[in-house]
Design an enzyme around this catalytic site. Structure first.
Site, PDB file in Angstrom:
ATOM      1  N   HIS A   2      -6.254  -1.061  11.501  1.00  0.00           N
ATOM      2  CA  HIS A   2      -5.602  -1.608  10.311  1.00  0.00           C
ATOM      3  C   HIS A   2      -6.480  -2.697   9.722  1.00  0.00           C
ATOM      4  O   HIS A   2      -7.079  -3.484  10.448  1.00  0.00           O
ATOM      5  CB  HIS A   2      -4.228  -2.187  10.680  1.00  0.00           C
ATOM      6  CG  HIS A   2      -3.421  -2.635   9.496  1.00  0.00           C
ATOM      7  ND1 HIS A   2      -3.229  -1.847   8.389  1.00  0.00           N
ATOM      8  CD2 HIS A   2      -2.758  -3.800   9.240  1.00  0.00           C
ATOM      9  CE1 HIS A   2      -2.475  -2.494   7.514  1.00  0.00           C
ATOM     10  NE2 HIS A   2      -2.191  -3.690   8.003  1.00  0.00           N
TER      11      HIS A   2
ATOM     12  N   CYS B  80      -5.165   0.533   3.691  1.00  0.00           N
ATOM     13  CA  CYS B  80      -5.278  -0.895   4.007  1.00  0.00           C
ATOM     14  C   CYS B  80      -6.716  -1.377   3.907  1.00  0.00           C
ATOM     15  O   CYS B  80      -6.966  -2.535   3.561  1.00  0.00           O
ATOM     16  CB  CYS B  80      -4.724  -1.166   5.401  1.00  0.00           C
ATOM     17  SG  CYS B  80      -5.485  -0.168   6.703  1.00  0.00           S
TER      18      CYS B  80
ATOM     19  N   ASN C 100      -1.195  -9.347   4.672  1.00  0.00           N
ATOM     20  CA  ASN C 100      -1.058  -7.915   4.930  1.00  0.00           C
ATOM     21  C   ASN C 100      -0.787  -7.189   3.609  1.00  0.00           C
ATOM     22  O   ASN C 100      -0.667  -7.813   2.554  1.00  0.00           O
ATOM     23  CB  ASN C 100       0.072  -7.676   5.932  1.00  0.00           C
ATOM     24  CG  ASN C 100      -0.051  -6.349   6.638  1.00  0.00           C
ATOM     25  OD1 ASN C 100      -0.962  -5.571   6.394  1.00  0.00           O
ATOM     26  ND2 ASN C 100       0.883  -6.057   7.532  1.00  0.00           N
TER      27      ASN C 100
ATOM     28  N   GLN D 149       0.803  -1.218   0.000  1.00  0.00           N
ATOM     29  CA  GLN D 149       0.000   0.000   0.000  1.00  0.00           C
ATOM     30  C   GLN D 149       0.835   1.266   0.000  1.00  0.00           C
ATOM     31  O   GLN D 149       0.314   2.353  -0.268  1.00  0.00           O
ATOM     32  CB  GLN D 149      -0.929   0.018   1.216  1.00  0.00           C
ATOM     33  CG  GLN D 149      -0.220   0.196   2.548  1.00  0.00           C
ATOM     34  CD  GLN D 149      -1.155   0.047   3.732  1.00  0.00           C
ATOM     35  OE1 GLN D 149      -1.624  -1.045   4.027  1.00  0.00           O
ATOM     36  NE2 GLN D 149      -1.414   1.151   4.413  1.00  0.00           N
TER      37      GLN D 149
END
Length: 306
Positions: free
Chosen positions: A234, A114, A255, A108
């Site tokens: 997040h 995110c 992630n 990102q």
């Protein structure tokens, strides 16, 4: 009947000191600077990475989704159906990467997007399950065009799911590539959707057992078991779960900080902990996209047609 789903959720950001690449660690490596962050006898090992020179404040401002802020603007999560509440006997382990339902780890960059990345993981996964086609989709379309989120200033995944539903789908990453910054919505690209969904459902809050029903869905060296709080900030995506040889249960989490972070961009987080909200708040606000059929827009436009 086989049911498919991919789970996305918000969690409390793991402190910078524990955001570590350690896939290639050895005992000798830990005798050097990494020993500074591995003095405690923990079941995971840490290593310095590209975030190590940032303060926690700077890190959260640059990479966090500001879930608390956006939740205050839009109110509590609305109750939805949970079609998988009666699912029983999940398998002992699942890894959707091995089933070809997960695109490569993305990055990102210095942008709090995110929420868009975790949303897209879910949509890419459910589309693969329903159509048997894995298509890398556009996070930038959400950053630029989703009106209820804040682009690089964070957002909420359920808003992004509903945007995709109401907009008639989302386009590909190739057609609308990621820029790691806020930009004006490109209406031509946005109006060239290739994957549609039928909405989303929220998983019951604070119920890790409910997360186990996602057996068809869809950092460190070892399983992360550290302290990280429950202030959600997040967005990430569960792509599997399992148990280590020593009996530690874990979630496999994708992630959006690039493949250099964690275990090639993933982290295994302890599962089935005593706290009802799960480690780092993993069970507090999970949701997933719903796609009822294999139908998608018929024509996939080329770049020259946009």
């Amino acid at each position: 009947m086989e049911i498919g789903k991919f789970l996305v959720f918000a969690l409390s950001l793991v402190p910078v000191a524990t955001v570590a690449k350690s896939i290639e660690l050895s005992g000798k490596d830990l005798e050097t600077e990494e020993s500074l962050v591995n003095k405690k006898n923990k079941p995971y090992k840490l290593q310095l990475n590209k975030f190590a020179d940032m303060t926690n404040h700077d890190f959260r401002n640059s990479y966090g989704s500001k879930v608390k802020h956006h939740r205050s603007l839009h109110g509590s999560r609305r109750r939805t159906e949970f079609m998988h509440k009666n699912t029983e006997n999940p398998p002992p382990s699942v890894d959707w990467r091995k089933k070809g339902a997960v695109t490569p780890v993305k990055d990102q960059g210095n942008c709090g997007s995110c929420w868009a990345f975790s949303t897209i993981v879910g949509v890419e996964g459910i589309n693969k399950i329903k159509t048997n086609k894995l298509v890398s989709l556009s996070e930038q379309e959400l950053v630029d065009c989703e009106p209820d989120c804040g682009g690089c200033s964070g957002g909420l995944m359920e808003n992004a799911f509903e945007f995709i539903k109401e907009n008639g789908g989302v386009t590909t990453e190739t057609l609308y590539p990621y820029q790691a910054k806020d930009a004006k919505c490109d209406a031509l690209k946005m109006n060239a959707p290739v994957v549609v969904i039928d909405g989303h459902e929220n998983v019951p809050e604070n119920d890790e057992a409910a997360l186990m029903n996602f057996n068809e869905v869809m950092i460190m060296q070892g399983v992360f078991t550290g302290d990280c709080g429950t202030e959600l900030d997040h967005g990430v995506a569960i792509v599997g779960y399992g148990t280590t040889v020593d009996g530690t249960k874990y979630w496999t989490v994708k992630n959006s900080w690039g493949p250099e972070w964690g275990e090639k961009g993933y982290i295994r987080m302890q599962r089935d902990v005593d706290a009802e909200e799960g480690l780092c708040g993993i069970a507090m606000e999970p949701s997933y996209p719903v796609k009822l059929s294999a139908n998608n827009p018929i024509k996939v436009p080329s770049k020259d047609e946009l």
